[in-house]
Design a protein around this motif. Structure first.
Motif, PDB file in Angstrom:
ATOM      1  N   GLN A  99       1.145  -7.868  -5.195  1.00  0.00           N
ATOM      2  CA  GLN A  99       0.402  -8.046  -3.831  1.00  0.00           C
ATOM      3  C   GLN A  99      -0.892  -8.013  -3.875  1.00  0.00           C
ATOM      4  OE1 GLN A  99       2.559  -9.240  -1.571  1.00  0.00           O
ATOM      5  NE2 GLN A  99       0.604  -9.465  -0.619  1.00  0.00           N
ATOM      6  N   ARG A 102      -1.987 -11.521  -4.978  1.00  0.00           N
ATOM      7  CA  ARG A 102      -1.863 -12.313  -3.904  1.00  0.00           C
ATOM      8  C   ARG A 102      -3.102 -12.446  -2.669  1.00  0.00           C
ATOM      9  NH1 ARG A 102       3.336 -14.646  -4.670  1.00  0.00           N
ATOM     10  NH2 ARG A 102       4.835 -13.000  -5.547  1.00  0.00           N
ATOM     11  N   SER A 103      -3.426 -11.140  -2.467  1.00  0.00           N
ATOM     12  CA  SER A 103      -4.453 -11.079  -1.289  1.00  0.00           C
ATOM     13  C   SER A 103      -5.835 -11.384  -1.933  1.00  0.00           C
ATOM     14  CB  SER A 103      -4.519  -9.576  -0.995  1.00  0.00           C
ATOM     15  OG  SER A 103      -3.710  -8.687  -1.209  1.00  0.00           O
ATOM     16  N   ASN A 106      -6.217 -15.086  -1.992  1.00  0.00           N
ATOM     17  CA  ASN A 106      -6.217 -15.586  -0.485  1.00  0.00           C
ATOM     18  C   ASN A 106      -7.744 -15.423   0.102  1.00  0.00           C
ATOM     19  OD1 ASN A 106      -4.861 -16.712   1.354  1.00  0.00           O
ATOM     20  ND2 ASN A 106      -4.391 -14.835   2.404  1.00  0.00           N
ATOM     21  N   ASP A 107      -8.153 -14.220  -0.508  1.00  0.00           N
ATOM     22  CA  ASP A 107      -9.434 -13.954   0.275  1.00  0.00           C
ATOM     23  C   ASP A 107     -10.609 -14.800  -0.364  1.00  0.00           C
ATOM     24  OD1 ASP A 107     -11.331 -12.128   1.124  1.00  0.00           O
ATOM     25  OD2 ASP A 107     -11.327 -10.718  -0.499  1.00  0.00           O
TER      26      ASP A 107
END
Ligand code: AVJ
Ligand code: FE
Length: 442
Positions: A99, A102-103, A106-107
């Motif tokens: 997780q 993924r963040s 994306n960030d």
């Protein structure tokens, strides 16, 4: 440099970044346990590739280009340095969990798209015509191909699917074509996204040679097997013979003999072997042995590029075999649209002026050449992209595969790997020198 439309380049880069990310997300849309598992000691866990993609993007586009501070603590950041930690040890590292990975990516991406909207694409060599962004698009796409190879190595049920590649058996007319001798331009100064090892453009004198119009197919490769090719030391490079014996190699990777027929495991599914499909997952030694058995040889890297780019009518080198236009689905099997190579002869529109088919896409093509810098090579923007690999340990592969994105390959693009590697989407075509009698004729 010629005029260029900055807004158009910006738009193109944003679209390419987004397209690469869609592919990355597809390849990492697996259970967390699959994402952190090391499917082969040759490969990283997918979660490492994922965060490494974001980390390189942050390093170049946020920290270098935009001067921002690191987003991750240094102890975590360095885990994604490919040089500090080889693939074998990556699963044991305290990596970011799925997780947070993924963040993180994306960030980074959100911030990068903001930077792309406002930073001038000129004034600094790294930013000229958006090079740094193009480099990061290619980097993500290269890892997407690596992750595709990880999927191919995975045990268990299939996770990916795609429509089959064209299976048409229309073969090119002639088996081989003569590439005339003389000088041609190898490498490039003008491809906007060309990486350092493709530069500079330089003249190379290549004596006349014959090259096969088609890639070596499964049917042809099976004749080599049936003729005892794997048991006949005569055909093998001494190192290759040693490796073949030690590794117990008797057929391309993922092939399985079932009685008198063969099947092939393709992304978790067992498939009959398609006779006209180019052979894939062979190492350099297997390609080299086949060629010797066939009374032929692998092309040198310069021969491959001349066959792919040289236009005898104008004397100039093209960007692609079919011309200077970007690849479309009619030209080549690229971009993971299909998860296998297409039948030999399936892309007549993509052939070169001399009539050589499928130079781009389908399978990476082994050449006989080791990996070196061109005359006048300058490492840029970082030595670890290619310069540290120069030497005689690696062999050059050309042309891209069904797993390569069009943004990450062109006729000047150079890939390299160890001669024992075959988890990559590698195949080959044969060439030969002229006989004395033929030489008297041309
Ligand atoms: C060009 C495919 C050999 O995967 O080692 C990715 C590409 N470089 N991250 C590789 C690359 C840094 C490279 N190859
Ligand atoms: Fe990388």
């Amino acid at each position: 440099p010629a005029e260029f439309d900055e807004a158009q380049v910006r738009e193109r880069l944003a679209a390419d970044l987004i397209r690469a990310r869609e592919r990355t997300l597809l390849l990492t849309s697996v259970d967390d346990t699959e994402l952190v598992h090391q499917h082969s000691p040759l490969m990283s866990p997918l979660v490492w590739d994922l965060a490494h993609i974001g980390n390189q993007e942050e390093l170049w586009l946020l920290r270098d280009v935009d001067g921002r501070d690191p987003l991750l603590p240094e102890t975590v950041d360095q885990l994604y340095d490919a040089f500090q930690y080889p693939r074998t040890v990556r699963p044991k590292l305290p990596l970011l969990e799925p997780q947070p990975s993924r963040s993180y990516v994306n960030d980074v991406r959100g911030k990068v798209l903001d930077v792309l909207e406002r930073i001038p694409l000129r004034g600094r060599p790294l930013l000229e015509r958006g090079f740094a962004f193009g480099m990061i698009v290619q980097h993500e796409q290269q890892h997407d191909e690596t992750m595709l190879a990880t999927h191919q190595l995975r045990a268990g049920e299939a996770l990916l699917s795609a429509p089959p590649a064209p299976r048409s058996t229309t073969r090119p007319h002639a088996r081989e074509v003569l590439v005339p001798g003389g000088s041609f331009t190898m490498g490039t100064d003008i491809e906007p996204w060309a990486l350092d090892n493709e530069r500079p453009a330089h003249a190379v004198d290549v004596p006349a040679f014959f090259i096969d119009t088609a890639l070596v197919t499964n049917r042809e490769y099976r004749e080599f097997i049936d003729d005892g090719g794997y048991d006949d030391e005569r055909w093998w490079h001494p190192e290759g013979w040693k490796h073949r014996r030690e590794a117990g190699i008797t057929a391309p990777q993922f092939w399985k003999r079932e009685g008198s027929t063969w099947t092939r495991r393709v992304f978790g599914r067992s498939e009959p072997l398609h006779d006209d499909q180019p052979v894939v997952h062979v190492n350099w030694y297997e390609a080299d042995a086949y060629a010797r058995w066939a009374g032929r040889r692998l092309p040198t890297e310069a021969e491959w590029e001349k066959a792919a780019r040289f236009d005898p009518a104008s004397g100039r080198s093209r960007r692609y075999p079919w011309g200077d236009d970007e690849p479309t689905p009619a030209h080549a099997n690229l971009g993971q649209r299909h998860l296998e190579p297409a039948a030999a002869g399936a892309y007549p529109q993509g052939r070169s002026p001399l009539g050589v088919h499928q130079l781009m896409g389908d399978v990476w093509e082994w050449t006989s050449s080791t990996f070196h810098g061109y005359p006048g090579f300058r490492a840029w923007p970082y030595r670890e992209y290619s310069e540290v690999f120069f030497g005689d340990d690696y062999r050059v592969l050309r042309g891209g595969s069904f797993g390569s994105d069009p943004s990450a390959v062109r006729a000047t693009f150079r890939n390299w790997d160890y001669p024992i590697r075959r988890q990559i989407f590698s195949g080959f075509r044969c060439a030969r020198s002229l006989t004395d009698a033929e030489r008297d004729l041309v």
